[in-house]
Design an enzyme around this catalytic site. Sequence first.
Site, PDB file in Angstrom:
ATOM      1  N   GLU A   1      37.693  45.844  16.416  1.00  0.00           N
ATOM      2  CA  GLU A   1      37.087  46.742  17.410  1.00  0.00           C
ATOM      3  C   GLU A   1      38.033  47.929  17.536  1.00  0.00           C
ATOM      4  O   GLU A   1      39.102  47.826  18.148  1.00  0.00           O
ATOM      5  CB  GLU A   1      36.891  46.014  18.732  1.00  0.00           C
ATOM      6  CG  GLU A   1      36.026  46.788  19.722  1.00  0.00           C
ATOM      7  CD  GLU A   1      36.822  47.302  20.893  1.00  0.00           C
ATOM      8  OE1 GLU A   1      37.061  48.531  20.917  1.00  0.00           O
ATOM      9  OE2 GLU A   1      37.192  46.517  21.766  1.00  0.00           O
TER      10      GLU A   1
ATOM     11  N   CYS B   1      37.972  52.198  25.319  1.00  0.00           N
ATOM     12  CA  CYS B   1      37.453  52.504  23.982  1.00  0.00           C
ATOM     13  C   CYS B   1      36.032  53.032  24.026  1.00  0.00           C
ATOM     14  O   CYS B   1      35.596  53.697  23.078  1.00  0.00           O
ATOM     15  CB  CYS B   1      37.529  51.259  23.104  1.00  0.00           C
ATOM     16  SG  CYS B   1      36.686  49.822  23.798  1.00  0.00           S
TER      17      CYS B   1
END
Length: 572
Positions: A339, A373
Site C-alpha cells: 500500500e 495516504c
Amino acid sequence: MLFADAEELHEHLHRVLELLLELLLFLILPRLIQRAHLGAHCRNLRLQFGIEAVQVRGESAHFGWINDGFRHGCGSDRQYYGFTVSNWSISLHTSPCLIDGRLVTDCDGDLLDVRNPATDTIVGRVPMCSAATAASAADAAVRAFDSWKRTTAAERARLLRSVAARVRADRDVFAKTITLECGKPILEARGEVEYSATFFDAAASAGELLEGSIIASRIADRRVFAVREALGATMAVTPWNFPLAMIARKVGPALAAGCTQVVKPSEETPLSASLLAECMIACGIPNGVFNVVTGDAVTVVGALLAHTGIRKLSFTGSTEVGCILARQASERLVKCALELGGNAPFIVFADADLARAADQLIAAKFRFMGQTCISANRVFVERSVLAQFTALIETRMDALTMGDPMDERTRIGPLINDDAIAKVERHVRDAVAQGARLRRGGKVASLEGLSRRFFEPTLLDGGASTMACSCEETFGPVLVLHAFDTEAEVIASANAVASGLAAYVMTQDSDRLWRVVEQIDAGVIGANDGAPSAAEAPFGGFKDSGYGKEGGRIGVEEYTRVKYVSMRVRGA
C-alpha cells in the site's frame, strides 16, 4: 536569622533543601512533564508520567503523575516505563519488543529515542535490534505457525475479539501514546484506537467464513475440490501516520487466516506497537504468533525478508521504498501486499451538495494535518461554483484550531518531523512561483512552548498542473483548488498521475457518479464520502500505489493459499 552553631545552620539548610525538593517533585516537575508530554507506558497498560526520587528523608519514594491525578507512595518495588530520577539524574525506561512471547528491552544494547514532534522532547526509547534478533523473531513465528494454523477459526476469532475489547478498554492510554509519538490530535487519536479495534473484529468475522469450493468434474469417478490454507509466517512493515491502526489492519487478517506475524513498526512511532504487544500477551495470544521488532529499517527488514520461513510481506509506505522491498522479496518469491503513496483527486461537480462537499473535503484534507495516504491532494471544482465553494472552504479552514495536540480543542497539530515541514514549504513556494494564489496560511506557525513543526492550514488556487503539489504527494495541510469545465476534462486530470490509491467524487447525479467512478483509475473511491476507509472493506491501490488488498474477507484471503485436490472414487 542567627544560628547557635554550624550544626544548627546545617540542619536548617537541610530542611530548606528538603522543602525545595518536595516543591520540585510535587508542583514544578509534574507540570513540566505534563506540558512537554513526557512519559511512556507501564506493563499494566496505564499511562505513567512518573519519577522515582531516591533517598528522600532516607527512604526510596515513588512520585507519579498518572493521567490527571498525582500520587505519592514509598517504595520502588514496581517497574515503570517512564522517568527514573536517581541521584538527581533523569533517564527513560525502554519500551519492549516482543519475541516468542517475551517482552525484551535489552536486545542488543543500543537504543532508539522516540521524540514528541509537538515539543521535540524524548518520550520513550526502544531497542535497536540487530539482524540476528530480527531473525530470532522470524524463527519464533515459524515455530508457532504449525500449532496456530491448527487452531480452529472460531478460537482464533475469539482471541482476536478479546484483543479488540482490550484495545477499546485501554483507549485512553493508546490514544495518549499515539499523540505523544506522532503528534496526532487527541480526538483523532481516540478515533484511531476505535478504528484499530474494528480491524480485529472484522478479521475475526471474516476468518470464520473462509471457504473452499467443490468443482464439477468432467470425469465420472473424479471429485475435485479446492481448500484455503494459511500461507505461513509473515512480516509487516508499518508507517508512522497510523502507528496502531496500520498494525491492526495487517495483523488482524494474518492471525485470522492462521498465519503468524513479525511486525516492524516505524522508527518514528514504535511505542504503540509495544503497547499492543503487551495487550496481545494479556489476551492470551500464544507465544510466537505475534512478534514486534524495533530498530533500523534496513537492518531489521532486510533480515526478515532474507529469512527462508517468511512467506509474505505487507508494507505500507512510500512507492520508492515499496519498489525496493518488492525487488528484495522477489529473490525468494515472497508474496507482497504493498500500500504505497497516493495523490488523490477530489472532484466537486456543480450539482453537488456544496456544503456537504466542503465538510467532506475538510475531513479528507486536514485529517492528521494531511498526513494520510488517502488525503485529498488535488481538488477540482467545476468553474461555475468555484467562488461559492471557495468561500465555504475558507470559512471551515478559519475554524480549524492549531495547537497542543493533547488539547481537546486542537484540530491541527505538528507535522511528524523537520523534513516534512521542509517539503510542505517547498510545495507552497513552488505553487506560488507557478502562478497559484495564496489565500490562507503558507508558513510555519510560532506557538509558545511548542516546536517549529506546525504549519498553518494553507489554501491556494490556480497555478499550473506541473506544480510539485500537483505531481507529488504533499503530506501536509496544503489545499489547492483547480477549476474545470467538463466531465471528460476532469477525469483526464484525475488520472494524469502515476499513483492510483484513492479518489473522491462529489455529485448528486447518480448517472454521473457511476460514469466517473468507473473511469477513475484508483483502488478506493469516496462517493460523496470524505472518509472511505473501513475495516470490512478491501483497501489498496492501483498503478504506482501498489497491489494487494487489506481489510474484510478479501484481506484475510490474501493471507491464504489455495490447494486443489483431485480424488478418485471407486464405484462412482
